[in-house]
Design a protein around this motif. Structure first.
Motif: not given
Length: 116
Positions: A22-49
């Motif tokens: 699956q290929v997705k383009e991010k339309v806005n800058d921002g931060i996404i959060a995901s839960l990986d096991s017991n670890l909360l992961r924050l990632q910066k997302v750039l517009q156009g990524e």
């Protein structure tokens, strides 16, 4: 090469019944959060990524990212910071084919100076 065409060509490489890309383009800058096991992961997302996910049944994981030009890097580039880093003799040729497709996608983006 457009995103949908890139995704279609990636899915032609999927040899397992439940595997797809699956290929997705991010339309806005921002931060996404995901839960990986017991670890909360924050990632910066750039517009156009452009994020390439490998999907097996209902499980989805980032395989690689195609990043737009920014202040530090003046061209499109590939970010393969992924937890998918172990490949056997079956999956390594597929991964190499994925990288070849990503290279063509990057070349098209850099030639066209397309930032979207």
């Amino acid at each position: 090469m457009k995103i949908k065409e890139f995704e279609k060509q990636l899915n032609q490489l999927a040899t397992l019944k439940d595997l797809k890309f699956q290929v997705k383009e991010k339309v806005n800058d921002g931060i996404i959060a995901s839960l990986d096991s017991n670890l909360l992961r924050l990632q910066k997302v750039l517009q156009g990524e452009i994020i390439v996910y490998v999907c097996v049944n209902d499980y989805k994981e980032v395989l690689l990212k195609i990043m737009p030009p920014d202040d530090e890097v003046k061209q499109w580039y590939l970010d393969n910071e992924s937890s998918n880093c172990l490949f056997d003799v079956t999956s390594l040729p597929i991964y190499i084919s994925i990288l070849k497709l990503a290279l063509r996608f990057l070349e098209d983006k850099n030639e066209s100076k397309d930032f979207k």
